[in-house]
Write a protein that holds these residues in place. Structure first.
Motif, PDB file in Angstrom:
ATOM      1  N   LEU A 136      37.520 -24.677  33.849  1.00 33.17           N
ATOM      2  CA  LEU A 136      38.087 -23.384  34.219  1.00 33.17           C
ATOM      3  C   LEU A 136      39.520 -23.259  33.698  1.00 33.17           C
ATOM      4  O   LEU A 136      39.921 -22.193  33.224  1.00 33.17           O
ATOM      5  N   GLU A 137      40.258 -24.344  33.745  1.00 35.99           N
ATOM      6  CA  GLU A 137      41.631 -24.318  33.234  1.00 35.99           C
ATOM      7  C   GLU A 137      41.649 -24.105  31.712  1.00 35.99           C
ATOM      8  O   GLU A 137      42.480 -23.354  31.192  1.00 35.99           O
ATOM      9  N   LYS A 138      40.717 -24.747  30.998  1.00 36.36           N
ATOM     10  CA  LYS A 138      40.619 -24.536  29.546  1.00 36.36           C
ATOM     11  C   LYS A 138      40.308 -23.068  29.242  1.00 36.36           C
ATOM     12  O   LYS A 138      40.875 -22.490  28.317  1.00 36.36           O
ATOM     13  N   ILE A 139      39.403 -22.499  30.018  1.00 39.91           N
ATOM     14  CA  ILE A 139      39.058 -21.085  29.857  1.00 39.91           C
ATOM     15  C   ILE A 139      40.299 -20.225  30.066  1.00 39.91           C
ATOM     16  O   ILE A 139      40.596 -19.321  29.280  1.00 39.91           O
ATOM     17  N   GLY A 140      41.032 -20.507  31.127  1.00 43.30           N
ATOM     18  CA  GLY A 140      42.239 -19.746  31.431  1.00 43.30           C
ATOM     19  C   GLY A 140      43.264 -19.823  30.312  1.00 43.30           C
ATOM     20  O   GLY A 140      43.875 -18.809  29.939  1.00 43.30           O
ATOM     21  N   LYS A 141      43.467 -20.995  29.762  1.00 43.15           N
ATOM     22  CA  LYS A 141      44.432 -21.158  28.661  1.00 43.15           C
ATOM     23  C   LYS A 141      43.990 -20.391  27.425  1.00 43.15           C
ATOM     24  O   LYS A 141      44.810 -19.767  26.742  1.00 43.15           O
ATOM     25  N   GLU A 142      42.705 -20.427  27.114  1.00 41.59           N
ATOM     26  CA  GLU A 142      42.193 -19.707  25.951  1.00 41.59           C
ATOM     27  C   GLU A 142      42.330 -18.192  26.150  1.00 41.59           C
ATOM     28  O   GLU A 142      42.731 -17.469  25.243  1.00 41.59           O
ATOM     29  N   LEU A 143      42.002 -17.723  27.350  1.00 40.06           N
ATOM     30  CA  LEU A 143      42.153 -16.290  27.620  1.00 40.06           C
ATOM     31  C   LEU A 143      43.621 -15.870  27.548  1.00 40.06           C
ATOM     32  O   LEU A 143      43.937 -14.817  26.999  1.00 40.06           O
ATOM     33  N   ASP A 144      44.506 -16.684  28.099  1.00 39.78           N
ATOM     34  CA  ASP A 144      45.942 -16.386  28.024  1.00 39.78           C
ATOM     35  C   ASP A 144      46.405 -16.253  26.576  1.00 39.78           C
ATOM     36  O   ASP A 144      47.252 -15.427  26.258  1.00 39.78           O
ATOM     37  N   ARG A 145      45.828 -17.069  25.720  1.00 37.64           N
ATOM     38  CA  ARG A 145      46.234 -17.089  24.320  1.00 37.64           C
ATOM     39  C   ARG A 145      45.771 -15.843  23.566  1.00 37.64           C
ATOM     40  O   ARG A 145      46.511 -15.320  22.735  1.00 37.64           O
ATOM     41  N   ILE A 146      44.567 -15.348  23.849  1.00 32.61           N
ATOM     42  CA  ILE A 146      44.001 -14.274  23.015  1.00 32.61           C
ATOM     43  C   ILE A 146      43.844 -12.920  23.715  1.00 32.61           C
ATOM     44  O   ILE A 146      43.667 -11.912  23.059  1.00 32.61           O
ATOM     45  N   HIS A 147      43.902 -12.897  25.020  1.00 32.94           N
ATOM     46  CA  HIS A 147      43.583 -11.679  25.768  1.00 32.94           C
ATOM     47  C   HIS A 147      44.723 -10.667  25.735  1.00 32.94           C
ATOM     48  O   HIS A 147      45.885 -11.026  25.878  1.00 32.94           O
ATOM     49  N   HIS A 148      44.341  -9.409  25.549  1.00 35.65           N
ATOM     50  CA  HIS A 148      45.297  -8.299  25.628  1.00 35.65           C
ATOM     51  C   HIS A 148      44.889  -7.435  26.805  1.00 35.65           C
ATOM     52  O   HIS A 148      43.746  -6.965  26.862  1.00 35.65           O
ATOM     53  N   SER A 149      45.790  -7.218  27.721  1.00 35.34           N
ATOM     54  CA  SER A 149      45.473  -6.415  28.896  1.00 35.34           C
ATOM     55  C   SER A 149      45.263  -4.960  28.510  1.00 35.34           C
ATOM     56  O   SER A 149      45.939  -4.428  27.627  1.00 35.34           O
ATOM     57  N   GLU A 150      44.332  -4.352  29.192  1.00 33.51           N
ATOM     58  CA  GLU A 150      43.983  -2.957  28.945  1.00 33.51           C
ATOM     59  C   GLU A 150      45.091  -2.031  29.425  1.00 33.51           C
ATOM     60  O   GLU A 150      45.727  -2.277  30.438  1.00 33.51           O
ATOM     61  N   GLN A 151      45.296  -0.988  28.665  1.00 33.35           N
ATOM     62  CA  GLN A 151      46.217   0.086  29.035  1.00 33.35           C
ATOM     63  C   GLN A 151      45.417   1.377  28.967  1.00 33.35           C
ATOM     64  O   GLN A 151      44.708   1.625  27.989  1.00 33.35           O
ATOM     65  N   ASP A 152      45.530   2.188  29.989  1.00 34.70           N
ATOM     66  CA  ASP A 152      44.792   3.454  30.019  1.00 34.70           C
ATOM     67  C   ASP A 152      45.687   4.545  29.439  1.00 34.70           C
ATOM     68  O   ASP A 152      46.430   5.201  30.161  1.00 34.70           O
ATOM     69  N   THR A 153      45.617   4.734  28.129  1.00 27.86           N
ATOM     70  CA  THR A 153      46.524   5.658  27.455  1.00 27.86           C
ATOM     71  C   THR A 153      45.796   6.799  26.744  1.00 27.86           C
ATOM     72  O   THR A 153      46.400   7.480  25.929  1.00 27.86           O
ATOM     73  N   TYR A 154      44.543   7.006  27.053  1.00 29.60           N
ATOM     74  CA  TYR A 154      43.788   8.059  26.366  1.00 29.60           C
ATOM     75  C   TYR A 154      44.357   9.419  26.749  1.00 29.60           C
ATOM     76  O   TYR A 154      44.538   9.730  27.925  1.00 29.60           O
ATOM     77  N   GLU A 155      44.673  10.237  25.756  1.00 30.33           N
ATOM     78  CA  GLU A 155      45.412  11.480  25.996  1.00 30.33           C
ATOM     79  C   GLU A 155      44.578  12.635  26.528  1.00 30.33           C
ATOM     80  O   GLU A 155      45.066  13.442  27.307  1.00 30.33           O
ATOM     81  N   ASP A 156      43.329  12.749  26.130  1.00 25.09           N
ATOM     82  CA  ASP A 156      42.495  13.865  26.567  1.00 25.09           C
ATOM     83  C   ASP A 156      41.887  13.519  27.933  1.00 25.09           C
ATOM     84  O   ASP A 156      40.852  12.886  28.018  1.00 25.09           O
ATOM     85  N   GLU A 157      42.544  13.934  28.967  1.00 26.59           N
ATOM     86  CA  GLU A 157      42.112  13.606  30.340  1.00 26.59           C
ATOM     87  C   GLU A 157      41.074  14.617  30.828  1.00 26.59           C
ATOM     88  O   GLU A 157      41.292  15.334  31.807  1.00 26.59           O
ATOM     89  N   PHE A 158      39.933  14.649  30.168  1.00 25.49           N
ATOM     90  CA  PHE A 158      38.864  15.608  30.463  1.00 25.49           C
ATOM     91  C   PHE A 158      38.310  15.467  31.873  1.00 25.49           C
ATOM     92  O   PHE A 158      37.716  16.383  32.406  1.00 25.49           O
ATOM     93  N   TRP A 159      38.486  14.331  32.490  1.00 31.02           N
ATOM     94  CA  TRP A 159      37.898  14.040  33.804  1.00 31.02           C
ATOM     95  C   TRP A 159      38.675  14.673  34.949  1.00 31.02           C
ATOM     96  O   TRP A 159      38.198  14.710  36.060  1.00 31.02           O
ATOM     97  N   LYS A 160      39.868  15.187  34.687  1.00 29.97           N
ATOM     98  CA  LYS A 160      40.707  15.758  35.754  1.00 29.97           C
ATOM     99  C   LYS A 160      40.308  17.198  36.074  1.00 29.97           C
ATOM    100  O   LYS A 160      39.794  17.906  35.291  1.00 29.97           O
TER     101      LYS A 160
END
Length: 150
Positions: free
Chosen positions: A126-150
């Motif tokens: 699990l620690e190896k998994i965590g280190k690998e994810l830390d190295r390559i993972h990019h956190s999601e940002q909700d920046t889509y401009e067309d907010e059709f759902w509102k």
């Protein structure tokens, strides 16, 4: 449910996946043009979901290849096929199918697959998994401009 700190990044991503399903449903409910919703889904796929699937398949699955891993890969393929279908034909039914499948997939991972991994894998793996994810993972940002759902 408390998630193991080494896979929490993937679990946090699931919030955005569930939000994607909700946005699709909201757009359909409001009668938003299918093409606008499809454009969002394809954006979400390209900017987030495709990479998330790759991380799960390349980092988690090799540690425990079993029936759960096979199900995850199969569902990833079904979701990718739905995305391919959207590129050729924009329909409300396909959007609804994708939203349902994505939500069910995420619920399975959160309620069944991740707890299974946490129970079966040793702390060092699990620690190896965590280190690998830390190295390559990019956190999601909700920046889509067309907010059709509102």
């Amino acid at each position: 449910m408390k998630r193991n700190e080494n896979i929490i990044l993937l679990s946090r991503d699931h919030h955005f996946g569930l939000l994607c399903s909700w946005k699709i449903r909201q757009g359909l409910k409001k009668g938003i043009k299918v093409s606008r919703i499809t454009k969002y889904v394809l954006h979400f796929w390209d900017s987030h979901l495709k990479e998330h699937f790759r991380e799960e398949e390349q980092i988690l699955i090799p540690y425990l290849e079993d029936e759960f891993s096979q199900r995850i890969q199969s569902e990833h393929q079904q979701l990718e096929a739905a995305i391919s279908g959207m590129k050729g034909s924009e329909t409300a039914d396909l959007l609804s199918y994708f939203a349902d499948l994505l939500e069910q997939h995420i619920r399975f991972e959160e309620r069944t697959w991740f707890p299974h991994l946490e129970a079966q894998l040793n702390p060092a793996d699990l620690e190896k998994i965590g280190k690998e994810l830390d190295r390559i993972h990019h956190s999601e940002q909700d920046t889509y401009e067309d907010e059709f759902w509102k």
